[in-house]
Every structure is written in structure tokens, then in C-alpha cells.
Design a protein around this motif. Structure first.
Motif, PDB file in Angstrom:
ATOM      1  N   ILE A 110       2.248   4.851   0.731  1.00 27.02           N
ATOM      2  CA  ILE A 110       2.514   5.681   2.080  1.00 27.02           C
ATOM      3  C   ILE A 110       2.977   6.999   1.569  1.00 27.02           C
ATOM      4  N   THR A 144       2.660   8.456   6.605  1.00 25.45           N
ATOM      5  CA  THR A 144       1.307   8.249   6.846  1.00 25.45           C
ATOM      6  C   THR A 144       0.751   7.329   5.921  1.00 25.45           C
ATOM      7  N   TRP A 145      -0.074   6.528   6.878  1.00 29.19           N
ATOM      8  CA  TRP A 145      -0.749   5.211   6.389  1.00 29.19           C
ATOM      9  C   TRP A 145      -1.974   5.257   6.740  1.00 29.19           C
ATOM     10  N   ARG A 146      -3.007   5.236   5.654  1.00 33.48           N
ATOM     11  CA  ARG A 146      -4.392   5.037   6.059  1.00 33.48           C
ATOM     12  C   ARG A 146      -5.038   6.341   6.928  1.00 33.48           C
ATOM     13  N   GLY A 147      -4.364   7.195   6.606  1.00 31.47           N
ATOM     14  CA  GLY A 147      -4.866   8.659   7.217  1.00 31.47           C
ATOM     15  C   GLY A 147      -4.169   8.901   8.429  1.00 31.47           C
ATOM     16  N   LYS A 148      -3.372   8.157   8.947  1.00 27.36           N
ATOM     17  CA  LYS A 148      -2.758   8.495  10.077  1.00 27.36           C
ATOM     18  C   LYS A 148      -1.122   8.510  10.183  1.00 27.36           C
ATOM     19  N   GLU A 207       0.889  -1.380   0.031  1.00 25.16           N
ATOM     20  CA  GLU A 207       0.034  -0.079  -0.071  1.00 25.16           C
ATOM     21  C   GLU A 207       0.794   1.198   0.143  1.00 25.16           C
TER      22      GLU A 207
END
Length: 504
Positions: free
Chosen positions: A419, A434-438, A417
Motif C-alpha cells: 500500500i 491507498t489500497w487497491r486504487g482507493k 499487499e
């Protein structure tokens, strides 16, 4: 209620020719030419030819004049039928006990009692068409309540697979064209001249006038499509399949009676297997009812067996699925998939055996519908997503190991995925990502571990490079991330960062 799957191969004849003659260029339009006396016409066209305006029924001379580069092959109906029979036998071994060829370009099967082994109807259809496509055979598949409905819809849809919910057949077929009714061309033409365009319009007509004008076949096909008249499937059987039968002078229906005769059939089948040195991997019970309908049950095993007691238990556990209706007149038990099995001495209880056989447990789970039972095994590949494979839970060791110098995450993603990161090129780990919005701040990191592309297998990976880092964030969670490219040469990758796995 039976559930029928119709599989349609829109370009079976041309696909068979391409498989038999790989020298034909993929981009070349291919057509099959049939002849009757001096008349020659196209009986099949592939996708390339169809895009250029060629179609079935066109005169061969006209097709050659329109497309001079077209590759023409004489029709061979016998070879097409043989190819269809081979596909039908393969489908029998993989998907359902009740499978039959539906010439000239289809397969029909009753999947009642067997679809749970594939994870349900949707996964079964998608897996079926994907496996055919992987073999160079585009296919469309539909499951419905009747053979006629599934046949018509499979030849009308544009999608590869479609599931018609139980009880919704009438709504699904009402708008189908008359050509899907499996009637001869003359009857279809006459019905269109009378103003009929769809199956629904014809189904609304009284049966007496239709029968008087066109004979009983038209009304019968309509009633078969809507399920008003049964249309049994005569399952295919190859001579190599070991099968035993029991006919009854008086129909049976009680569960205890079915279990008694089933036990006798299992004993007889195991004797046949013993004589040939075989063990069974997949067993099919075919129930023939007095109303000329067939019901089938399938039981599989993780490894070849011919233990009478165990096979009997597996089949007895599924007797409750049998609907005897007005009675059962015949039971057939077939060993659809067999493998060699040598006689082995049973270990004594006086000797401690440290090996635990989990085959029986796997058989029970598999026949209850837990179809995805497997274990992971390493593959000799440097690329992480290609270094693992699913194998049978009772398969032998593959003889490969994963690298031990660098740790690997317990969870490896199917697809890395993307990032966002802040990192200093070329060899420094990210400061944060930053991964999945965090956003996660990196406290510790180890790396890089450089992995090169497999250029000897894929030309696109001739210069591909990945630099992997094991990083830990501020709350102690560890991730496996990588940068595409070496950070110096743009030909080695895009310099984008990805997360590929999570550590425990």
C-alpha cells in the motif's frame, strides 16, 4: 468414459540416489552408469549433468572426459523399481483406487469417479506434482482419455501438468513423435526410415499393411492411444490392504442387485477390520466388467469407522455413478487407508451428551466433492502468516492459542499487499493510505505492535522487524497494516507499508 493420469519422473534414478545419499552436493552433476560386459554407458542423468551436455546413452568414458567433476553411480534397476512401487502405493492411498506402476519411470492411474475428491482434474494434477516436488521428485502429469495418450503427452510436454479435455485425445496426440508409442527402438527406427515422423501420420495408414510389415504390436499401440482398443490397468495392491471380493457366475447390472451384494461386502469387510482392531478412513469399490474394463469408486471418512450401516450408506449414495456396461462379473471392496479403532460403548439415550459428532455430516459433504473441509488451528509462531494452519475438522486440539493482548483481524491475507501511505517515522501511524486504487483517510489508530523475525529459523530474518497498526478510516472500516522495518535502521526492513488483514 475413463480418465487416465500418467505421471512421469524424468530423473527418478538420480533423484532416488540423492535422497538415499544427502552427502552428494546439490550442484554436483550426477549420472547413473549401466554396463553390459565391458561396455559402460549413461542410463540416467540429472539436470546438472544435462546442462553440461551429458545425455542418456553416452559412453561413460566420454562423459568423464567431458566433465571431470561428474559423480558416477552404478545402476541399480531393482532399487529404482522398489522406489517406484513405494511411490505407487502412496499414490494409491491418496488419489485413486486404480493405480499401477508404469516402469521404469512412471505411474498410471484411472481417476474416473475419484478426481472430485481433489477438487477436479486441474487441482488434482497440480497438487500431485507439487507434492512430489516437495519430496525432491520432479514430475510431469497428464490426464487424458487413454493410457497411451496420457503416457505420450507426459513425456513430451515441458509443463508440469496438462489436462486434455474429454473427447480431444485424437487432436492432442496427432503431432506426438513415434517414440511415444511404447514400441521397441528397432521398430521406431524402421518406421522413420519409411518416412513416418508423427503418430498422426502412422494412424492414418491402413492396419493390414502395418500388421503385415511390423506385426500386430504396432497397430495395437496406435489403437490404444486413440482409444479404439481398451487397455485395462491392473491396480497395485500391497499385502497389508484388507480387501474382500465377490465373483458372479452370471453378470449383474441392476442397481438393486449391486446394492445388495455391496451391503454383504461391507459386512464382510467390517468383520475383517473388527478382527484386527482397525477402522477404515478410505474405502475403494472396484467394479470388474465383462468387457475387461475396471471402474472404481472411492469413499472417505473424517475419522476411522467400521459401522456397517454408515459405510453402506456412503457407498450406496454413489452407486448411480457405476456404469455396468454389458454386466459386472466381480466386485472388490478394499480398505485402502485404515487406522487403529478400539471398541467403545455406545452412550445411553438416558444420558445427555453435550458433544455433537459432526463426522457423519463431514463424510457426506466430502464424498459429494466438497473436498476442502478443514478448520483453522493456531501455530506457535510470532509471524502472523505462519501462526495458523489447516487441520482436519475432527482433529484433536493442538494445545496452542493466539495472542490475546493485541487483537487479530478476522480475515488474514495469505500474502500482505503493498500500500501507499503518508506517515511520520519512526512510530506514528499513517495519515492516509491507498489500497487497491482507493485512498482512505485514517481517523483512529492503535499501535505500533512490534513483531520480530524468526531469526532462529531463517537467517534472512536476523534483523527483520515489523511494526503493526490497527487503523480505522472515515467510514468506520478497520484494517491491520504494518511497516517493514523499525523506521530507524535500514537493515531491519525496506520501510514499505503493507495491509495484512481486515477486521469485522
Amino acid at each position: 468414459m475413463p480418465r487416465v493420469v500418467s505421471v512421469f519422473f524424468p530423473t527418478l534414478a538420480t533423484d532416488r540416489i540423492r535422497r538415499a545419499d544427502p552427502s552428494i552436493p546439490v550442484e554436483t552433476p550426477l549420472v547413473v552408469v549401466a554396463r553390459s560386459g565391458s561396455k559402460r554407458w549413461l542410463s540416467a542423468v540429472d539436470g546438472n549433468a544435462a546442462k553440461l551436455g551429458l545425455h542418456v546413452g553416452m559412453a561413460a568414458a566420454k562423459a568423464q572426459a567431458l566433465v571431470q567433476s561428474v559423480h558416477m553411480v552404478d545402476a541399480d534397476p531393482a532399487a529404482d523399481l522398489a522406489a517406484l512401487e513405494r511411490l505407487t502405493l502412496w499414490t494409491l492411498s491418496q488419489y485413486s483406487p486404480v493405480v499401477a506402476a508404469d516402469p521404469p519411470d512412471g505411474i498410471v492411474m484411472d481417476t474416473e469417479g475419484a478426481d472430485h475428491l481433489q477438487g477436479g482434474e486441474e487441482l488434482m494434477l497440480s497438487g500431485l506434482v507439487n507434492r512430489f516436488r516437495a519430496r525432491g521428485l520432479p514430475a510431469r502429469a497428464v490426464v487424458a482419455d487413454t493410457w497411451g495418450a496420457a503416457y505420450g503427452l507426459a513425456r513430451s510436454i515441458t509443463a508440469e501438468a496438462k489436462v486434455i479435455p474429454a473427447g480431444k485425445t485424437a487432436d492432442a496426440v496427432a503431432r506426438l513423435p513415434l517414440s511415444t508409442l511404447r514400441l521397441n527402438a528397432e521398430t521406431i527406427s524402421s518406421l522413420r526410415m519409411l518416412g513416418f515422423k508423427t503418430v498422426g501420420e502412422l494412424a492414418a495408414m491402413p492396419r493390414a499393411p502395418l500388421t503385415l510389415r511390423f506385426g500386430p504390436e504396432t497397430a495395437r499401440r496406435v489403437d490404444q492411444m486413440f482409444g479404439r482398443v481398451a487397455e485395462p490397468i491392473d491396480p497395485i495392491r500391497c499385502p497389508e490392504i484388507i480387501e474382500v471380493h465377490r465373483d458372479f457366475a452370471e453378470p449383474i447390472g441392476a442397481a438393486e442387485t449391486i446394492a445388495k451384494y455391496l451391503s454383504r461386502l461391507v459386512t464382510k469387510l467390517c468383520r475383517e477390520l473388527q478382527a484386527k482392531g482397525l477402522g477404515v478412513r478410505r474405502t475403494d469399490l472396484i467394479v470388474h466388467r465383462v468387457d475387461n474394463t475396471i471402474q472404481a469408486l472411492r469413499a472417505g471418512t473424517a475419522k476411522p469407522v467400521r459401522d456397517v450401516g454408515w459405510l453402506t450408506k456412503l457407498l450406496h449414495d454413489r452407486i448411480e455413478k457405476i456404469d455396468p456396461g454389458f454386466g459386472i462379473e466381480k466386485l472388490s471392496l478394499a480398505a485402502t487407508v485404515v487406522e487403529p479403532l478400539d471398541d467403545r460403548q455406545i452412550a445411553s439415550n438416558l444420558i445427555d451428551d453435550a458433544t455433537v459428532d459432526v463426522g457423519a455430516f463431514i463424510d457426506v459433504l466430502g464424498n459429494r466433492g466438497t473436498y476442502r473441509i478443514y478448520r483453522m488451528a493456531p501455530v506457535a509462531s510470532d509471524v502472523p502468516e505462519r501462526s495458523v494452519q489447516r487441520i482436519s475438522p475432527v482433529a484433536a486440539e493442538v494445545g496452542q492459542t493466539w495472542p490475546s493482548v493485541w487483537p487479530r483481524p478476522v480475515r488474514l491475507m495469505d500474502r500482505p499487499e503493498l500500500i501507499e501511505v503518508m506517515a511520520l517515522l519512526p512510530d506514528h501511524p499513517p495519515v492516509w493510505f491507498t489500497w487497491r486504487g482507493k485512498r482512505r483517510r485514517v481517523k483512529r489508530a492503535d499501535g505500533p505492535e512490534r513483531i520480530f523475525g524468526e531469526w532462529w529459523q531463517r537467517t534472512s530474518e536476523w534483523a527483520a522487524v515489523r511494526d503493526y497498526f490497527t487503523v480505522e478510516d472515515e467510514i468506520g472500516e478497520r484494517y491491520w497494516i504494518y511497516r517493514s522495518g523499525d523506521g530507524v535502521d535500514a537493515d531491519t526492513g525496506s520501510y514499505r507499508w503493507y495491509i495484512h488483514g481486515v477486521f469485522a
